[in-house]
Design a protein around this motif. Structure first.
Motif: not given
Length: 612
Positions: A54-68, A400-413
Motif C-alpha cells: 500500500c501507498l499513502l499519498l496526499d495531493n496538497g493544500d494541507f497547511l491552510q484552511g482553518s484557524p488552526m 456563516t451565522h453569527i447571532p447578535p451579541g459578542p464577537l470573538d476572534l473565531r467570528h472574524i475568521s
C-alpha cells in the motif's frame, strides 16, 4: 511459457485537507460531522490492513484552511519552533509522499519551509522553481509478493504538480518562485524518472479535471496530464470535487463511472478529509532485455470512499494534535467587540449579507486612512468583497451565522476565511460596471417564463462573486452571462447589469473611483485580471484583510451593518429560479423578491424558490 508474475498494489489518497485535522468546526465551536483527517485516518488504517502492499499519498493544500493553520503560521503564536500540526498528523499516519498545493504558500516561504522541515516524507512540486525548494519527484520501493508467493522489488515513481497560477495568486511570491506549465514539465520529467528506475508513475496533480487537450499554463490539467505516455495513475485535486462520482460530468477523456482520465485510473478525494481515494492496481511483471522488469497495469478498481461521520478518530493521530487544538480554541475565544445584528451568509447570493457589508465597511475605513494626505484622498472609495462561506462544494453547513451579541476572534475568521491582504486600485466607472458584470456571471440564465431554473452556475465559485458596497444596481437574468468563470468572454453582446447608480445618480463611465479589495484580486490571471492590468495600484499591503476587520470592530466596539440588498434581479413575471442554501434559511427572510420553500436537495441544501 510460464505465467507472468502478478502483483497487487493499493494506492490511498487524500487531497485538500485544508487543516481540517480534527472533526471540529472552529468557526462555530461545535463538532463537525463532515470533516477531520483523524477520522479519515481510521478509514486509512482499515483499508491499509486489507492490502499486502500500500501507498499513502496526499495531493496538497494541507497547511491552510482553518484557524488552526492561521495560528500555527503566525510568528507570535509560539508554535514556529514546534512541529506544524498538519505535519505531525501526516507523520503519525506514515504518508509516503505529498505534493504542494497553491494554498500551502499563503503564509509565505519562511512559514512553508519551517512547516516542511519536520516532515518525515518527501514533499513534491515538479513544476515549481524555487531556491531550496521541494523535490520534483521521488522513487518508492516496495517488496511485493506475486500470486505464487515470490517477492519482487518494484519501484514506483511519484511526481507532484501545482497550478502554474500559484505565483500570481500570492503576490508577495513574485520573484521568489516561478511555476511552469504542468503538462510541459511532465513531458520533460517522465523520461528522467523512467531512466532512474521508475516502473510505474503516479502523478499527484493539485489540479482540477479539465480538457483532454492541453493549453498553455492550464489550471485544470489533470485530464491532459493523464493522457501523456508514461503517466499511469493520477490523483487530482484543487477543486474539492469527488471523482469518480456523479457530480463530475463525463466528457472527452473523463469517465466518472469507471474513474478514469484519458483511460488511466484516477481519483479526486473531496476535501477536508471528507473522502478517501482508493485505487487497487493489478500489475504484471515482464522481463525486458537489457532493462529492469517492466511493470504494467493489467487491471484496476477505483473508488472514492466517503468517511462515515460515526467513525472515531484514530488515537495515534489525534494525540499529537491536542496541544495545538487547545491553543487554537483559546485564542479564538478572544473578545473583539459586539454586533447589534445577526451576521448571516444564508442569503448572500441574493445580496443580503450584513457580514459581507461589514467587511466592505472595514476595508473602506482602512483605505481611507491610508490615502489621507495623498492626491487620492478625495476620490470616492468603493469596497468589494465576496462571500467565502456560501454553501457550494462545502455543503449545507458551509455558511456563516453569527447571532447578535459578542464577537470573538473565531467570528472574524468566519467572516473572512482566507489570508488575503488588503489592497486598493484606481478604476473608472466603466471598469466598476464591468467588475459587476463579471460577478453576475455566477447566475444561470432564466429565460422569460421559465420555471424553477437552477439559479447558480455550479462551476462558478461564490468566492468570485464580488459585491461592491456604495453602489445600487439590478441583474437581468433573462440575458446570458457575459463572462465565463475563467474570465474569457462568453457573449460580448450581453450585459446583465442595469440601473447602476452611485449616490442616487447613474454611474458616469469616466468617473474615478478607488476600489478597496485584496491582493488576490490583483492577480494577473482569473476572472478580474483584465480589469486590474495596467490600472494604478494605490495600496498593496502585507496587512491581512481579517486583521483590518478586527481593528475596525475593536475601534467601534459595536457594529450594526445593514443586510438590505444593494442589488436585485430585474422583474420577470411568470419566471422563477431555485437557490440552494442553508437549512436554517427561511423564505420569508428574502427581502427583494417573493420567495417560497421548494424542498431540499439530496445533499441537504434547502431550496428556496425565487419568484422573479
Amino acid at each position: 511459457m510460464p505465467e507472468a508474475p502478478r502483483l497487487s498494489l493499493r494506492v490511498l489518497a487524500t487531497s485538500d485537507v485544508h487543516m481540517h485535522l480534527l472533526p471540529h468546526d472552529y468557526l462555530t465551536g461545535l463538532p463537525s460531522p463532515r470533516f477531520g483527517l483523524t477520522r479519515t485516518a481510521s478509514l486509512i488504517a482499515a483499508r491499509r490492513a486489507e492490502a499486502s502492499a500500500c501507498l499513502l499519498l496526499d495531493n496538497g493544500d494541507f497547511l491552510q484552511g482553518s484557524p488552526m493553520g492561521d495560528i500555527a503560521a503566525r510568528p507570535q503564536s509560539g508554535r514556529r519552533s514546534a512541529i506544524h500540526p498538519a505535519i505531525a498528523a501526516m507523520n503519525a499516519l506514515g504518508y509516503d509522499a505529498a505534493a504542494l498545493g497553491n494554498h500551502d504558500f499563503n503564509y509565505g516561504l519562511r512559514a512553508l519551509r519551517q512547516a516542511l522541515s519536520r516532515a518525515r516524507f518527501p514533499v513534491l512540486a515538479a513544476n515549481l522553481r524555487m531556491h531550496q525548494g521541494p523535490a520534483r519527484w521521488t522513487l518508492i520501493t516496495r517488496r511485493i509478493a506475486d500470486q505464487h508467493g515470490a517477492r519482487h522489488i518494484v519501484t514506483i515513481g511519484v511526481i507532484g504538480f501545482l497550478p502554474p497560477q500559484t505565483v500570481d495568486w500570492d503576490q508577495d511570491l513574485t520573484g521568489a518562485i516561478a511555476c511552469d506549465d504542468i503538462v510541459e514539465t511532465a513531458r520533460t520529467a517522465l523520461p528522467a524518472m523512467r531512466a532512474q528506475g521508475a516502473q510505474i508513475v503516479i502523478a499527484l496533480a493539485h489540479s482540477g479535471i479539465g480538457a483532454l487537450e492541453p493549453s498553455p499554463r492550464m489550471e485544470h490539467a489533470a485530464t491532459a496530464l493523464a493522457a501523456l505516455p508514461g503517466i499511469d495513475v493520477v490523483i487530482a485535486g484543487h477543486t474539492h470535487e469527488v471523482f469518480p462520482g456523479p457530480h463530475i460530468r463525463a466528457g472527452p477523456g473523463i469517465d466518472p463511472i469507471a474513474g478514469t482520465l484519458a483511460g488511466k485510473p484516477a481519483v479526486m478525494p473531496g476535501f477536508g478529509g471528507s473522502h478517501l481515494g482508493v485505487i487497487d492496481l493489478d500489475l504484471t511483471l515482464a522481463a525486458e532485455t537489457g532493462a529492469a522488469p517492466a511493470l504494467r497495469i493489467a487491471g484496476y478498481k477505483v473508488r472514492c470512499e466517503a468517511v462515515d461521520p460515526a467513525l472515531p478518530g484514530l488515537a495515534e493521530v489525534t494525540r499529537p494534535l491536542m496541544r495545538a487544538h487547545r491553543a487554537t480554541r483559546r485564542q479564538l475565544g478572544s473578545r473583539i467587540g459586539r454586533s447589534a445584528v445577526a451576521l448571516s451568509s444564508h442569503l448572500t447570493l441574493l445580496g443580503q449579507d450584513a457580514g459581507l457589508r461589514l467587511v466592505c465597511q472595514a476595508q473602506r475605513w482602512h483605505i481611507r486612512q491610508v490615502l489621507k494626505g495623498t492626491r487620492w484622498q478625495d476620490v470616492p472609495i468603493l469596497s468589494a468583497a465576496a462571500p467565502f462561506r456560501a454553501g457550494g462544494r462545502g455543503g449545507p453547513d458551509h455558511f456563516t451565522h453569527i447571532p447578535p451579541g459578542p464577537l470573538d476572534l473565531r467570528h472574524i475568521s468566519a467572516l473572512y476565511a482566507f489570508p488575503n491582504r488588503i489592497a486598493a486600485i484606481l478604476l473608472t466607472g466603466s471598469d466598476v460596471a464591468e467588475w459587476l458584470e463579471r460577478s453576475a456571471s455566477l447566475f444561470a440564465r432564466v429565460p422569460a417564463g421559465a420555471r424553477d431554473i437552477a439559479l447558480l452556475d455550479p462551476d462558478f465559485p461564490a468566492y468570485q462573486f464580488d459585491v461592491i458596497d456604495g453602489l445600487r444596481w439590478q441583474i437581468d437574468l433573462s440575458r446570458p452571462a457575459r463572462y465565463r468563470v475563467d474570465g474569457s468572454l462568453a457573449d460580448a453582446r450581453s450585459r446583465r447589469i442595469t440601473g447602476l447608480t452611485f449616490r442616487g445618480r447613474p454611474l458616469a463611465p469616466d468617473a474615478s473611483f478607488v476600489l478597496a479589495t485584496n491582493t488576490y484580486r490583483l492577480a494577473s490571471c482569473g476572472l478580474f485580471s483584465p480589469l486590474v492590468r495596467d490600472r494604478p495600484v494605490l495600496v498593496k499591503s502585507d496587512l491581512l484583510c481579517r486583521d483590518v476587520l478586527r481593528a475596525y470592530i475593536h475601534r467601534r466596539r459595536q457594529v450594526a451593518p445593514s443586510d438590505l440588498p444593494a442589488w436585485r434581479f430585474v422583474a420577470q413575471p411568470g419566471s422563477s429560479a431555485l437557490l440552494p442554501t442553508s437549512p436554517m434559511a427561511q423564505p420569508q427572510d428574502v427581502l427583494a423578491h417573493a420567495a417560497e420553500c421548494a424542498g431540499e436537495t439530496a445533499d441537504g441544501f434547502r431550496l428556496i424558490r425565487i419568484l422573479l
